[in-house]
Every structure is written in structure tokens, then in C-alpha cells.
Design an enzyme around this catalytic site. Structure first.
Site, PDB file in Angstrom:
ATOM      1  N   GLY A  38      -5.223   5.655   1.784  1.00 44.45           N
ATOM      2  CA  GLY A  38      -5.354   6.468   3.232  1.00 44.45           C
ATOM      3  C   GLY A  38      -5.024   7.973   2.761  1.00 44.45           C
ATOM      4  O   GLY A  38      -4.297   8.676   3.473  1.00 44.45           O
ATOM      5  N   ALA A  39      -5.632   8.599   1.689  1.00 46.79           N
ATOM      6  CA  ALA A  39      -5.099   9.927   1.022  1.00 46.79           C
ATOM      7  C   ALA A  39      -6.326  10.997   1.541  1.00 46.79           C
ATOM      8  O   ALA A  39      -5.984  12.277   0.995  1.00 46.79           O
ATOM      9  CB  ALA A  39      -5.054   9.639  -0.520  1.00 46.79           C
ATOM     10  N   SER A  40      -6.751  10.691   2.425  1.00 41.44           N
ATOM     11  CA  SER A  40      -8.012  12.012   2.900  1.00 41.44           C
ATOM     12  C   SER A  40      -7.366  13.032   3.764  1.00 41.44           C
ATOM     13  O   SER A  40      -7.805  14.065   3.694  1.00 41.44           O
ATOM     14  CB  SER A  40      -9.187  11.236   3.415  1.00 41.44           C
ATOM     15  OG  SER A  40      -9.037  10.457   4.604  1.00 41.44           O
ATOM     16  N   ARG A  41      -6.125  12.640   4.397  1.00 38.82           N
ATOM     17  CA  ARG A  41      -5.746  13.486   5.472  1.00 38.82           C
ATOM     18  C   ARG A  41      -4.363  13.223   5.452  1.00 38.82           C
ATOM     19  O   ARG A  41      -3.897  12.039   5.002  1.00 38.82           O
ATOM     20  CB  ARG A  41      -6.572  13.531   6.591  1.00 38.82           C
ATOM     21  CG  ARG A  41      -6.573  12.276   7.221  1.00 38.82           C
ATOM     22  CD  ARG A  41      -7.574  12.370   8.563  1.00 38.82           C
ATOM     23  NE  ARG A  41      -7.952  10.973   8.898  1.00 38.82           N
ATOM     24  CZ  ARG A  41      -7.641  10.158   9.599  1.00 38.82           C
ATOM     25  NH1 ARG A  41      -6.464  10.674  10.195  1.00 38.82           N
ATOM     26  NH2 ARG A  41      -8.098   8.905  10.137  1.00 38.82           N
ATOM     27  N   VAL A 100      -8.835  -0.864   3.157  1.00 37.32           N
ATOM     28  CA  VAL A 100      -7.848  -1.652   2.382  1.00 37.32           C
ATOM     29  C   VAL A 100      -7.228  -3.173   3.135  1.00 37.32           C
ATOM     30  O   VAL A 100      -6.704  -3.676   2.536  1.00 37.32           O
ATOM     31  CB  VAL A 100      -6.451  -0.819   2.353  1.00 37.32           C
ATOM     32  CG1 VAL A 100      -6.668   0.267   1.222  1.00 37.32           C
ATOM     33  CG2 VAL A 100      -6.071  -0.026   3.739  1.00 37.32           C
ATOM     34  N   ASN A 150      -0.025   3.725   1.888  1.00 39.84           N
ATOM     35  CA  ASN A 150       0.005   4.665   2.844  1.00 39.84           C
ATOM     36  C   ASN A 150      -0.860   4.224   4.012  1.00 39.84           C
ATOM     37  O   ASN A 150      -0.552   4.958   5.193  1.00 39.84           O
ATOM     38  CB  ASN A 150      -0.156   6.012   2.240  1.00 39.84           C
ATOM     39  CG  ASN A 150      -0.365   7.211   3.234  1.00 39.84           C
ATOM     40  OD1 ASN A 150       0.829   7.552   4.009  1.00 39.84           O
ATOM     41  ND2 ASN A 150      -1.511   7.486   3.661  1.00 39.84           N
ATOM     42  N   SER A 185       8.164   2.525   8.841  1.00 38.41           N
ATOM     43  CA  SER A 185       8.212   3.489   9.719  1.00 38.41           C
ATOM     44  C   SER A 185       9.544   3.323  10.405  1.00 38.41           C
ATOM     45  O   SER A 185       9.985   2.068  10.548  1.00 38.41           O
ATOM     46  CB  SER A 185       7.266   3.396  10.743  1.00 38.41           C
ATOM     47  OG  SER A 185       7.401   4.030  11.931  1.00 38.41           O
ATOM     48  N   TYR A 190       2.497  -2.325  15.762  1.00 38.16           N
ATOM     49  CA  TYR A 190       2.847  -1.193  14.750  1.00 38.16           C
ATOM     50  C   TYR A 190       4.121  -1.715  14.169  1.00 38.16           C
ATOM     51  O   TYR A 190       4.471  -1.714  12.963  1.00 38.16           O
ATOM     52  CB  TYR A 190       2.597  -0.042  15.512  1.00 38.16           C
ATOM     53  CG  TYR A 190       2.953   0.982  14.442  1.00 38.16           C
ATOM     54  CD1 TYR A 190       1.655   1.372  13.408  1.00 38.16           C
ATOM     55  CD2 TYR A 190       4.229   1.923  14.374  1.00 38.16           C
ATOM     56  CE1 TYR A 190       2.164   2.465  12.767  1.00 38.16           C
ATOM     57  CE2 TYR A 190       4.279   2.931  13.430  1.00 38.16           C
ATOM     58  CZ  TYR A 190       3.202   3.383  12.759  1.00 38.16           C
ATOM     59  OH  TYR A 190       3.216   4.232  11.688  1.00 38.16           O
ATOM     60  N   ALA A 215       5.722  -4.333  14.292  1.00 36.73           N
ATOM     61  CA  ALA A 215       5.752  -5.747  13.526  1.00 36.73           C
ATOM     62  C   ALA A 215       5.029  -5.473  12.193  1.00 36.73           C
ATOM     63  O   ALA A 215       5.667  -6.053  11.066  1.00 36.73           O
ATOM     64  CB  ALA A 215       4.960  -6.795  14.362  1.00 36.73           C
ATOM     65  N   LYS A 229       5.323  -2.826  10.288  1.00 37.34           N
ATOM     66  CA  LYS A 229       6.033  -1.827   9.656  1.00 37.34           C
ATOM     67  C   LYS A 229       7.343  -2.737   9.127  1.00 37.34           C
ATOM     68  O   LYS A 229       7.769  -2.653   8.181  1.00 37.34           O
ATOM     69  CB  LYS A 229       6.530  -0.686  10.287  1.00 37.34           C
ATOM     70  CG  LYS A 229       5.222   0.181  10.341  1.00 37.34           C
ATOM     71  CD  LYS A 229       4.622   0.579   9.265  1.00 37.34           C
ATOM     72  CE  LYS A 229       3.496   1.516   9.306  1.00 37.34           C
ATOM     73  NZ  LYS A 229       2.544   1.933   8.099  1.00 37.34           N
TER      74      LYS A 229
HETATM   75  P1  NAP Z   1      -3.355   9.611   9.697  1.00 38.61           P
HETATM   76  O1  NAP Z   1      -3.288  11.246   9.541  1.00 38.61           O
HETATM   77  O2  NAP Z   1      -3.629   8.915  10.898  1.00 38.61           O
HETATM   78  O3  NAP Z   1      -3.922   9.111   8.439  1.00 38.61           O
HETATM   79  C1  NAP Z   1      -4.289   7.706   8.051  1.00 38.61           C
HETATM   80  C2  NAP Z   1      -4.858   7.720   6.819  1.00 38.61           C
HETATM   81  O4  NAP Z   1      -5.048   6.175   6.735  1.00 38.61           O
HETATM   82  C3  NAP Z   1      -6.088   8.076   6.675  1.00 38.61           C
HETATM   83  O5  NAP Z   1      -6.318   8.906   5.394  1.00 38.61           O
HETATM   84  C4  NAP Z   1      -7.130   7.201   6.988  1.00 38.61           C
HETATM   85  O6  NAP Z   1      -8.411   7.285   6.132  1.00 38.61           O
HETATM   86  C5  NAP Z   1      -6.476   6.037   6.176  1.00 38.61           C
HETATM   87  N1  NAP Z   1      -6.957   4.748   6.661  1.00 38.61           N
HETATM   88  C6  NAP Z   1      -7.053   4.092   7.985  1.00 38.61           C
HETATM   89  N2  NAP Z   1      -7.732   3.155   8.023  1.00 38.61           N
HETATM   90  C7  NAP Z   1      -7.946   2.715   6.689  1.00 38.61           C
HETATM   91  C8  NAP Z   1      -8.481   1.512   6.185  1.00 38.61           C
HETATM   92  N3  NAP Z   1      -8.720   0.389   6.713  1.00 38.61           N
HETATM   93  N4  NAP Z   1      -8.808   1.657   4.717  1.00 38.61           N
HETATM   94  C9  NAP Z   1      -8.457   2.773   4.177  1.00 38.61           C
HETATM   95  N5  NAP Z   1      -7.855   3.828   4.587  1.00 38.61           N
HETATM   96  C10 NAP Z   1      -7.761   3.598   5.714  1.00 38.61           C
HETATM   97  O7  NAP Z   1      -1.962   9.044   9.574  1.00 38.61           O
HETATM   98  P2  NAP Z   1      -0.449   9.654   8.943  1.00 38.61           P
HETATM   99  O8  NAP Z   1       0.322  10.229  10.081  1.00 38.61           O
HETATM  100  O9  NAP Z   1      -0.772  10.454   7.664  1.00 38.61           O
HETATM  101  O10 NAP Z   1       0.167   8.204   8.248  1.00 38.61           O
HETATM  102  C11 NAP Z   1       0.411   7.659   6.975  1.00 38.61           C
HETATM  103  C12 NAP Z   1       1.231   6.665   7.004  1.00 38.61           C
HETATM  104  O11 NAP Z   1       2.441   6.973   7.356  1.00 38.61           O
HETATM  105  C13 NAP Z   1       0.883   5.599   7.758  1.00 38.61           C
HETATM  106  O12 NAP Z   1       1.077   4.168   7.253  1.00 38.61           O
HETATM  107  C14 NAP Z   1       1.798   5.531   9.061  1.00 38.61           C
HETATM  108  O13 NAP Z   1       2.069   4.380   9.633  1.00 38.61           O
HETATM  109  C15 NAP Z   1       3.002   6.012   8.290  1.00 38.61           C
HETATM  110  N6  NAP Z   1       3.898   6.840   9.396  1.00 38.61           N
HETATM  111  C16 NAP Z   1       3.457   7.912   9.953  1.00 38.61           C
HETATM  112  C17 NAP Z   1       4.350   8.714  10.803  1.00 38.61           C
HETATM  113  C18 NAP Z   1       4.290   9.793  11.487  1.00 38.61           C
HETATM  114  O14 NAP Z   1       4.788  10.369  12.264  1.00 38.61           O
HETATM  115  N7  NAP Z   1       2.946  10.414  11.028  1.00 38.61           N
HETATM  116  C19 NAP Z   1       5.436   8.177  10.994  1.00 38.61           C
HETATM  117  C20 NAP Z   1       6.053   6.863  10.302  1.00 38.61           C
HETATM  118  C21 NAP Z   1       5.091   6.065   9.444  1.00 38.61           C
HETATM  119  P3  NAP Z   1      -9.825   7.939   6.748  1.00 38.61           P
HETATM  120  O15 NAP Z   1      -9.572   9.325   6.599  1.00 38.61           O
HETATM  121  O16 NAP Z   1     -10.873   7.315   6.123  1.00 38.61           O
HETATM  122  O17 NAP Z   1     -10.015   7.505   8.219  1.00 38.61           O
END
Ligand code: NAP
Length: 243
Positions: free
Chosen positions: A8-11, A60, A86, A138, A151, A153, A155
Site C-alpha cells: 500500500g505504498a502508492s499514497r 495483499v 502497511n 493502530s 478495524y 479487531a 489491528k
Molecule cells: P490510505 O491513504 O488510505 O492508503 C492505503 C494504502 O493501502 C493505499 O496505498 C492502497 O492502495 C493500499 N491498499 C488498500 N487495499 C489494498 C489491497 N487489497 N492490496 C494492496 N494495497 C491496498 O491509508 P493510510 O492512512 O496511509 O494508512 C496506512 C496504514 O496505516 C493502514 O494500515 C492504516 O490502517 C494505518 N493507520 C493509519 C492511521 C491514520 O490516521 N491515517 C492511523 C492508524 C493506522 P491503492 O492506492 O492501490 O488503493
């Protein structure tokens, strides 16, 4: 330096992690599923840092797609030194109204993915006698959160998985840790209603949301030599939101 694969490293956080580990000198595998334009930008940015990068499309949550991704990684770079689990999604809602598919999707993308990636990366790491696995948990996996039974559960499951795998493969010089971010400004949290965002931010002792850099610093540390005696740990990066 070796190879780091970030799911999930695209953004969002994953993109920042990829850029940060590139700065540390790792060749990078950018995993993505949907955002073709975003991953192209991420790969170009990484290459500017003087390392190699490839993007691999794989869901994934699918065992066979992850197996193919790990094979392609080793065929391209020869090793998998750092695996960062991630990728994650939310499908929030109160339990009384939660659809079965929303529970399953979150468990499969957030938790089963960690099994899939570790299951297919660990054999290579065991052969290398070296590896670092870092999974994104998380704060709500520790504290719980109404509207996020699925979510939270997933994490909390990552935390149990991390500790168990750390016990299994420590003797092979592979560390397994988790990072538990609090509230980080990314496309995931942009989707939150304004009132909920304000409430969360007001509850943080350090009085700000986390940045993607805060999370990247923690991951880079756990991947570094300075963290070689740390395993089975959950590193909270949450501004004191939950202690
Ligand atoms: P995000 O901006 O929504 O990015 C999620 C990434 O996951 C995207 O690159 C997406 O890829 C990828 N993804 C989703 N489903 C996928 C799949 N089935 N196979 C492969 N890639 C997949 O999320 P984020 O905020 O950066 O969060 C990253 C991690 O940190 C997550 O595990 C999230 O639960 C955790 N987290 C985030 C926060 C927060 O406040 N933001 C807090 C606690 C934990 P595409 O670009 O291809 O869609």
C-alpha cells in the site's frame, strides 16, 4: 543496503515510508492495488534518491497474488530485507448495522494480508538469516473505538500476530514489530466527518495530529541497526492519545 517492500505504498503513510527507506539506501518495491497514477509518481520520486524501485500490483488479501509478488521481488532484487505491512482500509459503522462484507473486507485486507505477506517473505528471510518485519497497527487496536469493531479487531489481531511471530523467528535473526499510529492526516482520515476530527485532535496531549513523517521516523528506526535488539514490540506514535 538491501530491499524493502512496502504494501500500500502508492499514497498516504505507505508512500512516505517508501521514500524514507529509499533515503536510507534500500531498493524499494512499491505495492499497490488501484491507484496506477499515484504509484507511478511514487516510483519516480524514489528513483530521484538514487536507488532502484519497482511497482508491483497485488491485492495483499489474496494469498496467491502475494506469493507472486514475493517471487518477483526476489527475482528482481535478490533479497527481501525489510517487509512493511502497511496496506489497510476502513469500513466504519456501528455493529448493529455492519454488513458481513464490511467486516470480512477489513479483516482480509488489514489482517489476513499480514499473514499472506509474512508467510511468503519469511522463508526468504530465514535463508538470508536476516530480516525486519514491521506492521502498521493502530491506536484503536489498543484502545478500541466505537464504530470500528472490524478495524480495531484487525489491528489488535496484528499485535497478537506480531508477538507470536517474533517468538517463532527471533532465532533466525528476524525482528517482528508493529507501529501503532494515532491520528495521521492522510486520504484515510480525510474521509472523517469534521466534528469527529475536531474531537480526536482535542483529545491529543501533544495538541496536533501525527504527520506521515512521524510514522516514517518510527519505521526507519525499527528497520535500522539501532533497533536490532527490539522484537515483538508495539511502538505507539500517537502524541499521547492513548498510553
Ligand atoms: P490510505 O491513504 O488510505 O492508503 C492505503 C494504502 O493501502 C493505499 O496505498 C492502497 O492502495 C493500499 N491498499 C488498500 N487495499 C489494498 C489491497 N487489497 N492490496 C494492496 N494495497 C491496498 O491509508 P493510510 O492512512 O496511509 O494508512 C496506512 C496504514 O496505516 C493502514 O494500515 C492504516 O490502517 C494505518 N493507520 C493509519 C492511521 C491514520 O490516521 N491515517 C492511523 C492508524 C493506522 P491503492 O492506492 O492501490 O488503493
Amino acid at each position: 543496503m538491501g530491499t524493502a517492500l512496502i504494501t500500500g505504498a502508492s499514497r498516504g503513510i505507505g508512500r512516505e515510508l517508501a521514500l524514507r527507506l529509499a533515503e536510507e539506501g534500500y531498493d524499494i518495491v512499491v505495492n499497490y492495488l488501484f491507484e496506477e497514477e499515484d504509484y507511478a509518481g511514487t516510483v519516480a520520486e524514489i528513483e530521484k534518491k538514487g536507488v532502484k524501485a519497482v511497482a508491483i500490483k497485488a491485492d495483499v488479501s489474496k494469498f496467491s497474488e502475494v506469493e507472486a509478488m514475493m517471487k518477483e521481488t526476489v527475482a528482481t532484487f535478490g533479497t527481501i530485507d525489510v517487509l512493511v505491512n502497511n496496506a489497510g482500509i476502513t469500513r466504519d459503522g456501528l455493529l448493529a448495522r455492519m454488513k458481513e462484507e464490511d467486516f470480512d473486507a477489513v479483516i482480509n485486507v488489514n489482517l489476513k494480508s499480514v499473514f499472506n505477506c509474512c508467510r511468503h517473505a519469511v522463508p526468504y528471510m530465514m535463508k538470508q538469516k536476516h530480516g525486519r518485519i514491521i506492521s502498521m497497527a493502530s491506536v484503536v487496536g489498543l484502545s478500541g473505538q466505537g464504530g470500528q469493531t472490524n478495524y480495531s479487531a484487525s489491528k489488535a489481531g496484528i499485535i497478537g500476530f506480531t508477538k507470536s511471530l517474533a517468538k517463532e523467528i527471533g532465532s533466525r535473526n528476524i525482528t517482528v514489530n508493529a507501529v501503532a499510529p494515532g491520528f495521521v492526516e492522510t486520504p484515510m482520515t480525510d474521509a472523517m466527518p469534521e466534528k469527529a476530527r475536531a474531537e480526536v485532535l482535542g483529545s491529543i496531549p501533544l495538541r496536533r495530529g501525527g504527520t506521515v513523517k512521524d510514522i516514517a521516523d518510527a519505521v526507519a528506526f525499527l528497520a535500522s541497526d539501532q533497533a536490532s535488539y527490539i522484537t515483538g514490540h508495539v511502538l505507539s506514535v500517537n502524541g499521547g492519545m492513548y498510553m
